[in-house]
Write a protein that holds these residues in place. Structure first.
Motif, PDB file in Angstrom:
ATOM      1  N   LYS A  73       0.834  -1.203   0.000  1.00 61.54           N
ATOM      2  CA  LYS A  73       0.000   0.000   0.000  1.00 61.54           C
ATOM      3  C   LYS A  73       0.872   1.258   0.000  1.00 61.54           C
ATOM      4  O   LYS A  73       0.617   2.206  -0.745  1.00 61.54           O
ATOM      5  N   ARG A  74       1.918   1.244   0.817  1.00 58.32           N
ATOM      6  CA  ARG A  74       2.833   2.383   0.878  1.00 58.32           C
ATOM      7  C   ARG A  74       3.522   2.592  -0.479  1.00 58.32           C
ATOM      8  O   ARG A  74       3.629   3.708  -0.972  1.00 58.32           O
ATOM      9  N   SER A  75       3.964   1.499  -1.096  1.00 57.40           N
ATOM     10  CA  SER A  75       4.612   1.592  -2.411  1.00 57.40           C
ATOM     11  C   SER A  75       3.644   2.101  -3.467  1.00 57.40           C
ATOM     12  O   SER A  75       4.021   2.896  -4.337  1.00 57.40           O
ATOM     13  N   ALA A  76       2.407   1.644  -3.409  1.00 59.73           N
ATOM     14  CA  ALA A  76       1.404   2.100  -4.381  1.00 59.73           C
ATOM     15  C   ALA A  76       1.170   3.598  -4.249  1.00 59.73           C
ATOM     16  O   ALA A  76       1.100   4.317  -5.254  1.00 59.73           O
ATOM     17  N   TRP A  77       1.064   4.086  -3.014  1.00 62.19           N
ATOM     18  CA  TRP A  77       0.848   5.518  -2.816  1.00 62.19           C
ATOM     19  C   TRP A  77       2.044   6.332  -3.300  1.00 62.19           C
ATOM     20  O   TRP A  77       1.881   7.395  -3.902  1.00 62.19           O
TER      21      TRP A  77
END
Length: 103
Positions: A73-77
């Motif tokens: 999720k952090r990488s996607a953001w």
């Protein structure tokens, strides 16, 4: 103190009877509280399906999955933010006429 659900209940009942007989000494009351807490925790874990040998492994796997989900999720953001910044720079370049300057 106890390992299982039914033996915990028996030990708790025995400690309560002992407290009533002896005028509820502090040590006895502490033992009752400890047994009651352990019995309650065992019941709660059993109701959640976490009272067997596999529970610790299952919880460790769930924590790993949750950590992986949070990382993804952090990488996607970060990716979305990067693309939005690039798009904004491209729009600014077109608006300011840098496209013609490059030609």
């Amino acid at each position: 103190m106890s390992g299982g659900n039914s033996s915990g209940g028996a030990v708790l009942a025995q400690l309560m009877a002992q407290a009533a007989e002896r005028g509820a000494e502090l040590v006895t009351l502490r033992a009752i509280a400890e047994e009651a807490g352990e019995l309650g925790a065992t019941r709660a874990l059993t109701r959640l399906g976490l009272a067997d040998e596999r529970a610790a492994r299952d919880m460790a796997e769930l924590r790993e999955l949750l950590a992986a989900w949070r990382d993804a999720k952090r990488s996607a953001w970060k990716s979305v933010f990067g693309w939005l910044c690039a798009l904004l720079l491209a729009v600014l370049a077109v608006k300011l006429g840098f496209a013609e300057f490059v030609k």
